[in-house]
Design an enzyme around this catalytic site. Structure first.
Site, PDB file in Angstrom:
ATOM      1  N   HIS A 282       4.013   1.334   2.302  1.00 34.34           N
ATOM      2  CA  HIS A 282       5.195   0.645   1.777  1.00 34.34           C
ATOM      3  C   HIS A 282       5.863   1.486   0.688  1.00 34.34           C
ATOM      4  O   HIS A 282       7.091   1.601   0.629  1.00 34.34           O
ATOM      5  CB  HIS A 282       4.808  -0.701   1.152  1.00 34.34           C
ATOM      6  CG  HIS A 282       4.207  -1.695   2.094  1.00 34.34           C
ATOM      7  ND1 HIS A 282       2.903  -2.103   2.004  1.00 34.34           N
ATOM      8  CD2 HIS A 282       4.745  -2.386   3.131  1.00 34.34           C
ATOM      9  CE1 HIS A 282       2.654  -3.009   2.943  1.00 34.34           C
ATOM     10  NE2 HIS A 282       3.756  -3.192   3.647  1.00 34.34           N
TER      11      HIS A 282
ATOM     12  N   MET B 299      -2.190   3.213   7.474  1.00 34.35           N
ATOM     13  CA  MET B 299      -2.315   2.207   6.412  1.00 34.35           C
ATOM     14  C   MET B 299      -1.702   0.899   6.897  1.00 34.35           C
ATOM     15  O   MET B 299      -0.657   0.902   7.545  1.00 34.35           O
ATOM     16  CB  MET B 299      -1.594   2.676   5.163  1.00 34.35           C
ATOM     17  CG  MET B 299      -2.308   3.834   4.511  1.00 34.35           C
ATOM     18  SD  MET B 299      -1.392   4.396   3.078  1.00 34.35           S
ATOM     19  CE  MET B 299      -2.479   5.727   2.562  1.00 34.35           C
ATOM     20  N   SER B 300      -2.360  -0.202   6.562  1.00 33.86           N
ATOM     21  CA  SER B 300      -1.867  -1.520   6.954  1.00 33.86           C
ATOM     22  C   SER B 300      -2.446  -2.550   5.998  1.00 33.86           C
ATOM     23  O   SER B 300      -3.600  -2.430   5.576  1.00 33.86           O
ATOM     24  CB  SER B 300      -2.326  -1.832   8.385  1.00 33.86           C
ATOM     25  OG  SER B 300      -2.191  -3.219   8.638  1.00 33.86           O
TER      26      SER B 300
ATOM     27  N   GLY C  35       9.310   1.191   8.676  1.00 32.58           N
ATOM     28  CA  GLY C  35       8.288   2.176   9.018  1.00 32.58           C
ATOM     29  C   GLY C  35       8.160   2.378  10.514  1.00 32.58           C
ATOM     30  O   GLY C  35       8.257   1.426  11.295  1.00 32.58           O
TER      31      GLY C  35
ATOM     32  N   LYS D 103       5.437   2.956  11.721  1.00 30.00           N
ATOM     33  CA  LYS D 103       4.152   2.292  11.987  1.00 30.00           C
ATOM     34  C   LYS D 103       4.360   1.117  12.950  1.00 30.00           C
ATOM     35  O   LYS D 103       3.562   0.883  13.852  1.00 30.00           O
ATOM     36  CB  LYS D 103       3.554   1.825  10.664  1.00 30.00           C
ATOM     37  CG  LYS D 103       2.548   0.710  10.736  1.00 30.00           C
ATOM     38  CD  LYS D 103       1.232   1.220  11.193  1.00 30.00           C
ATOM     39  CE  LYS D 103       0.130   0.187  11.256  1.00 30.00           C
ATOM     40  NZ  LYS D 103       0.453  -1.199  11.170  1.00 30.00           N
ATOM     41  N   ASP D 104       5.447   0.376  12.721  1.00 27.70           N
ATOM     42  CA  ASP D 104       5.802  -0.747  13.601  1.00 27.70           C
ATOM     43  C   ASP D 104       6.964  -0.274  14.471  1.00 27.70           C
ATOM     44  O   ASP D 104       8.115  -0.646  14.254  1.00 27.70           O
ATOM     45  CB  ASP D 104       6.169  -1.964  12.759  1.00 27.70           C
ATOM     46  CG  ASP D 104       5.006  -2.385  11.881  1.00 27.70           C
ATOM     47  OD1 ASP D 104       4.136  -3.101  12.370  1.00 27.70           O
ATOM     48  OD2 ASP D 104       4.951  -1.958  10.713  1.00 27.70           O
TER      49      ASP D 104
ATOM     50  N   HIS E  72       0.862  -1.180   0.000  1.00 30.00           N
ATOM     51  CA  HIS E  72       0.000   0.000   0.000  1.00 30.00           C
ATOM     52  C   HIS E  72       0.900   1.232   0.000  1.00 30.00           C
ATOM     53  O   HIS E  72       2.140   1.114  -0.031  1.00 30.00           O
ATOM     54  CB  HIS E  72      -0.946  -0.032   1.206  1.00 30.00           C
ATOM     55  CG  HIS E  72      -0.250  -0.281   2.524  1.00 30.00           C
ATOM     56  ND1 HIS E  72       0.650   0.605   3.071  1.00 30.00           N
ATOM     57  CD2 HIS E  72      -0.306  -1.331   3.388  1.00 30.00           C
ATOM     58  CE1 HIS E  72       1.095   0.133   4.213  1.00 30.00           C
ATOM     59  NE2 HIS E  72       0.538  -1.050   4.428  1.00 30.00           N
ATOM     60  N   ASP E  73       0.270   2.410   0.076  1.00 35.25           N
ATOM     61  CA  ASP E  73       1.062   3.641  -0.029  1.00 35.25           C
ATOM     62  C   ASP E  73       2.087   3.797   1.089  1.00 35.25           C
ATOM     63  O   ASP E  73       3.072   4.507   0.921  1.00 35.25           O
ATOM     64  CB  ASP E  73       0.137   4.873  -0.044  1.00 35.25           C
ATOM     65  CG  ASP E  73      -0.491   5.063  -1.422  1.00 35.25           C
ATOM     66  OD1 ASP E  73      -0.002   4.420  -2.384  1.00 35.25           O
ATOM     67  OD2 ASP E  73      -1.467   5.827  -1.532  1.00 35.25           O
TER      68      ASP E  73
ATOM     69  N   ARG F  32      -3.409  -5.271   6.831  1.00 34.98           N
ATOM     70  CA  ARG F  32      -4.499  -5.948   7.543  1.00 34.98           C
ATOM     71  C   ARG F  32      -5.789  -5.138   7.559  1.00 34.98           C
ATOM     72  O   ARG F  32      -6.824  -5.655   7.995  1.00 34.98           O
ATOM     73  CB  ARG F  32      -4.065  -6.271   8.977  1.00 34.98           C
ATOM     74  CG  ARG F  32      -3.013  -7.386   9.053  1.00 34.98           C
ATOM     75  CD  ARG F  32      -2.781  -7.850  10.471  1.00 34.98           C
ATOM     76  NE  ARG F  32      -2.048  -9.095  10.546  1.00 34.98           N
ATOM     77  CZ  ARG F  32      -0.733  -9.190  10.780  1.00 34.98           C
ATOM     78  NH1 ARG F  32      -0.013  -8.099  10.982  1.00 34.98           N
ATOM     79  NH2 ARG F  32      -0.139 -10.364  10.829  1.00 34.98           N
TER      80      ARG F  32
HETATM   81  P1  AMP Z   1       4.833  -5.214   6.465  1.00 34.83           P
HETATM   82  O1  AMP Z   1       4.655  -5.578   5.030  1.00 34.83           O
HETATM   83  O2  AMP Z   1       3.565  -4.938   7.190  1.00 34.83           O
HETATM   84  O3  AMP Z   1       5.767  -6.147   7.198  1.00 34.83           O
HETATM   85  O4  AMP Z   1       5.570  -3.811   6.459  1.00 34.83           O
HETATM   86  C1  AMP Z   1       6.779  -3.633   5.776  1.00 34.83           C
HETATM   87  C2  AMP Z   1       7.352  -2.305   6.153  1.00 34.83           C
HETATM   88  O5  AMP Z   1       6.431  -1.271   5.830  1.00 34.83           O
HETATM   89  C3  AMP Z   1       7.629  -2.186   7.662  1.00 34.83           C
HETATM   90  O6  AMP Z   1       8.856  -1.494   7.854  1.00 34.83           O
HETATM   91  C4  AMP Z   1       6.453  -1.377   8.143  1.00 34.83           C
HETATM   92  O7  AMP Z   1       6.722  -0.634   9.310  1.00 34.83           O
HETATM   93  C5  AMP Z   1       6.230  -0.462   6.954  1.00 34.83           C
HETATM   94  N1  AMP Z   1       4.861   0.073   6.971  1.00 34.83           N
HETATM   95  C6  AMP Z   1       3.715  -0.626   7.131  1.00 34.83           C
HETATM   96  N2  AMP Z   1       2.654   0.206   7.148  1.00 34.83           N
HETATM   97  C7  AMP Z   1       3.154   1.454   7.011  1.00 34.83           C
HETATM   98  C8  AMP Z   1       2.572   2.757   6.959  1.00 34.83           C
HETATM   99  N3  AMP Z   1       1.256   2.946   7.072  1.00 34.83           N
HETATM  100  N4  AMP Z   1       3.392   3.831   6.800  1.00 34.83           N
HETATM  101  C9  AMP Z   1       4.732   3.661   6.694  1.00 34.83           C
HETATM  102  N5  AMP Z   1       5.344   2.457   6.725  1.00 34.83           N
HETATM  103  C10 AMP Z   1       4.567   1.376   6.890  1.00 34.83           C
END
Ligand code: AMP
Length: 283
Positions: A41, A189-190, A152, A154-155, A38-39, A192
């Protein structure tokens, strides 16, 4: 738009591809993801592009960071859409290993992070999580050999765990944190978020609104406990069950009782229906 995007699925293929990218001595930034992009990422990919000449994005839904009761099997996967988005951003290389390429038969080594991984936040509710993250992220760093890796905010706890781990293990990669991208109504954004029903989606921005108001109150001098009490009421009032809502030291993630004791980060995890959301904000 580049049509140069190559996708590699084996460690040997990755090594060759990175060697080619590096042939002219160019810098490399890695963006680790689990796909379903998503945006949020994509903002990391854009930041990677600013930091380094070459950008590698990994897409791997890491079974080691899911408990048996969690959503590994149903986690959203859409590699074709992901590749379309990454091509538009001129990504140089996508590292999309199969589970058996990442964890071959007999795999039996893991990285156990400490410090922020034991802060009593995500680790309390997902005890397996940071071990799984640290193991796969170490492997990704070693496999890709990137100069920079973008994670991010976010985490937020994960960002701190990975930063600590890279420092502790002398991994030659600079970890860069990137701000959280949000929907227009404030929901972080997530991948999930697709699990949310229409009514849960409508209620979900309450999480960020409560964090924002609590941060404003603490800034204005209200005691942390008072600000968190009203935030809790609002979040529960919106239909969430709270796993944790805490004010922590923004760097160590240790407990913090007053604003004067350091920069504060508010962190929340809460469940609505069958979906668990996390968010955080600086004060
Ligand atoms: P994930 O695919 O959920 O494991 O996330 C991959 C990377 O994207 C991690 O470093 C997350 O922290 C980052 N990320 C996920 N959601 C967001 C967001 N809304 N804004 C910025 N980075 C994000």
């Amino acid at each position: 738009m580049s049509d140069q995007l190559s996708v590699v699925r084996t460690v040997a293929g990755l090594r060759k591809a990175v060697e080619r990218l590096r042939a002219k001595g160019e810098s490399v930034a890695l963006v680790p993801t689990m796909g379903a992009l998503h945006d949020g990422h994509l903002s990391l990919v854009r930041l990677a592009r600013k930091k380094a000449r070459r950008v590698v994005v990994s897409i791997f839904v890491n079974p080691a960071q899911f408990a048996p009761s969690e959503d590994f099997a149903t986690y959203p996967r859409n590699i074709r859409a992901d590749l379309r988005l990454l091509r538009k951003l001129n990504t140089d290389l996508v590292w999309a290993p199969s589970t058996s390429a990442m964890y071959p038969e007999g795999f039996s080594t893991s990285v156990q992070p400490g410090g922020p991984a034991h802060a009593g936040l995500e680790d309390t509710y997902r005890p397996h999580f940071f071990g799984g993250v640290a193991t796969v992220v170490s492997k990704l760093f070693i496999q890709v050999g990137a100069d920079f890796a973008i994670f991010g905010e976010k985490d937020y706890q994960q960002l701190k765990v990975v930063t600590r781990m890279a420092r502790d293990l002398d991994l030659p990669v600079k970890i860069i944190g990137a701000p959280t991208m949000r929907e227009p109504d404030g929901l972080a954004m997530s991948s999930r978020n697709v699990y949310l029903s229409a009514s849960e989606r409508a209620a979900a921005p309450a999480l960020y609104r409560a964090l924002k108001d609590a941060a404003a109150q603490i800034k204005a001098g209200k005691p942390i406990s008072t600000a968190l009490f009203s935030a809790r009421e609002r979040i529960v009032g919106a239909g969430f069950a709270i796993d944790y809502l805490e004010a922590r030291h923004a760097e160590t993630l240790g407990p913090i009782n007053a604003r004067k004791d350091g920069p504060i980060r508010l962190l929340v995890a809460a469940r609505i229906g069958r979906t668990r959301l996390i968010d955080n904000i600086g004060v």
